[in-house]
Design an enzyme around this catalytic site. Structure first.
Site, PDB file in Angstrom:
ATOM      1  N   GLU A 343       0.935  -1.168  -0.190  1.00 50.55           N
ATOM      2  CA  GLU A 343       0.195  -0.119   0.061  1.00 50.55           C
ATOM      3  C   GLU A 343       0.815   1.397   0.091  1.00 50.55           C
ATOM      4  OE1 GLU A 343      -3.937  -1.619   2.166  1.00 50.55           O
ATOM      5  OE2 GLU A 343      -2.328  -1.225   3.359  1.00 50.55           O
TER       6      GLU A 343
HETATM    7  C1  ACM Z   1      -1.853  -5.638   4.075  1.00 55.82           C
HETATM    8  O1  ACM Z   1      -2.831  -6.115   4.431  1.00 55.82           O
HETATM    9  N1  ACM Z   1      -1.850  -4.122   3.743  1.00 55.82           N
HETATM   10  C2  ACM Z   1      -0.650  -6.217   3.997  1.00 55.82           C
END
Ligand code: ACM
Length: 535
Positions: A343
């Site tokens: 992310e």
């Molecule tokens: C994640 O759940 N952002 C690895």
């Protein structure tokens, strides 16, 4: 190979009624590779010794003194014997002395099995009226065999006060070894901070089900949880709050070492994660110079993701990365250093690729194996790197294909599908805690999938194992963790350990139901899924 517990007919089918008859030999989670029931049970009594023996077949014969002068392996066998004795003593009220004196009978923990197929973690448990013998090739195998013995005893053996016997173990032989070498659980100690005692409690629960990796998510936007001497404000400022604005906290180096030692005593390897280059607001808030504009943002106590990034163009960023990873590597005896990489929405694609190349090189420089979330495969994973796949139903074919292609090119895979074994996903619409972005995940959905075929196009040999993460945006203490982890954690443990052909939902739900009273005896308030026939 005799799978399951075929000749269980003579004993009560209902768990928790074993006042005199022992539970069936195969009524375990994870289900063992091979179970051959037969013969009369073994009974632990007030005079039972725990006999430990090293590879020579028996100890030095010196009674209860040290088993060997150089003796790390023998010492380890003795330590496992002591662990077992301490586990059984409160409920049985028996002394259960640990001895290396040769002699007949007793509970026998023996290293030196000639059976190579047991590997480092496998064991053989043989139960007859004369003796209960666990043999293995390495201490980890003995430890896992001890967990099997523990589960074969009545649930009330978990109580911390004296209970009525008898303490019988069904007759027969279990021969068991894990399917995968990586059987992990992750605890997010960043969104909410969990003190050392809470982490140890989770470690003990993981050990009961033969989980062998504890991944600690040590940094995120909401909190930095590990002391770093060269950048002290990471912990003192970056660790000073958490989701919702509570006081947060961080582990001193000594506390982190204590967690590592405790995990090792339960044969779990700690995998530390410093999440980079996104999920870094706590670091950016602690040091203004890490920000491209030189201005430190405020601490963050919300639950949005994808808004923070280290400044990829600044040299000081790499001083920071080098210092942090060096110090964390030095504290960690395990093989892996996890550098996140998920992310990173506030980092450009070009910057991401450049940054991950440099961060991976630092991990290698300090002697560790790179682990990263599967977005690492959008950069160039170094040789030997491991990608942790956390996709779910809505993950598109391009992203899946990219991970599968990396696996074809040698990147290892640990599977953590979010709509299967993210333990913080709600079970149903009515679950109070947890999140639901990957979907609702009932116990059957969590259990009923196979790592070997899960990610289309990825070669089976690339799959090192599985890991069940628990994210803690909504979870603040052990009770809340346990409501979400249990019982799904047991399913993840079985997926990681048991042979594919020994597993199916219809027998699992019965074996899982039989674990209910044990979880209760351990003080775990688990989710009573209507899919499971709890007694
Ligand atoms: C994640 O759940 N952002 C690895």
């Amino acid at each position: 190979m005799a799978l399951g517990f075929s000749s269980a007919g003579a004993v009560p089918a209902r768990p928790g009624t074993e006042a005199s008859a022992p539970r069936p030999l195969g009524q375990l989670v994870p289900v063992p590779a091979e179970v051959v029931p037969g013969g009369s049970p073994y009974a632990i009594t007030s005079t039972t010794p725990i006999r430990v023996a090293d590879g020579s077949g028996h100890g030095s014969g010196s009674g209860t003194s040290s088993v060997s002068s150089s003796g790390s392996v023998s010492d380890e066998v003795r330590r496992i014997g002591t662990y077992l004795s301490e586990l059984l003593r409160p409920a049985t009220g028996y002394a259960l002395p640990v001895t290396d004196r040769p002699g007949p009978g007793g509970i026998r923990l023996e290293l030196g099995s000639p059976d190579r197929s047991l590997g480092e973690e496998g064991y053989r448990l043989h139960s007859t009226p004369a003796a209960l013998t666990i043999t293995a090739r390495a201490p980890a195998g003995l430890f896992h065999g001890v967990q099997t013995l523990r589960q074969l005893l009545p649930d009330r053996v978990e109580a911390d006060s004296r209970q009525e016997g008898p303490w019988k173990v069904a007759g027969g032989t279990i021969t068991d070894a894990p399917r995968y070498g990586y059987r992990g659980a992750m605890l997010d100690v960043s969104r909410h901070f969990f003190p050392v005692e809470a982490v140890k409690r989770y470690i003990d629960q993981l050990a009961l089900y033969k989980v062998n990796k504890l991944h600690l998510h040590l940094s995120d936007d909401q909190g930095w949880r590990i002391a770093i001497d060269s950048w002290p404000r990471l912990a003192t400022h970056g660790g000073s709050t958490e989701v919702g604005g509570g006081p947060g906290g961080y582990y001193t180096k000594e506390q982190y070492r204590e967690i590592v030692r405790y995990a090792a005593s339960r044969y779990l390897e700690v995998v530390p994660e410093i999440d980079l280059p996104g999920h870094t607001n706590a670091a950016l808030a602690s040091y203004a110079e890490l920000n491209c504009d030189g201005v430190a943002p405020p601490l963050y106590t919300g639950t949005t993701v994808g808004f923070s990034s280290l400044c990829v163009s600044k040299p000081v960023t790499y001083d920071f990365v080098d210092d942090v990873l060096r110090e964390v590597a030095a504290l960690t005896p395990g093989k892996y250093l996890h550098i996140g990489g998920d992310e990173a929405d506030a980092t450009s694609d070009e910057d991401y690729v450049a940054f991950m190349a440099k961060a991976q090189a630092v991990v290698g420089k300090y002697g560790k194996t790179v682990m990263g979330w599967h977005q690492l495969t959008a950069a160039e994973p170094v040789k030997g790197a491991v990608a942790q796949y956390w996709g779910y139903d809505r993950t598109g074919p391009a992203e899946r294909g990219q991970v599968a292609d990396a696996a074809k090119n040698g990147t290892g895979l640990v599977l953590s599908p979010a709509d299967r074994i993210y333990l913080d996903m709600k079970y149903t619409e009515d679950t109070e805690l947890g999140l639901r972005w990957a979907g609702l995940v009932e116990v059957r959905r969590s259990y009923d999938w196979d790592p070997a075929t899960y990610l289309e196009g990825a070669p089976q040999e690339a799959v090192l194992g599985i890991e069940a993460p628990i994210w803690t945006e909504t979870l603040t203490d052990s009770t809340e963790i346990e409501q979400m982890a249990f019982p799904r954690l047991l399913g993840a443990a079985e997926i990681g350990w048991s042979p594919a052909e020994a597993r199916d939902w219809d027998t699992y739900r019965l074996r899982l139901a039989a674990q209910g009273p044990r979880l209760t005896a351990l003080g775990i308030d688990f989710y009573r899924s209507p899919q499971v026939p709890w007694s």
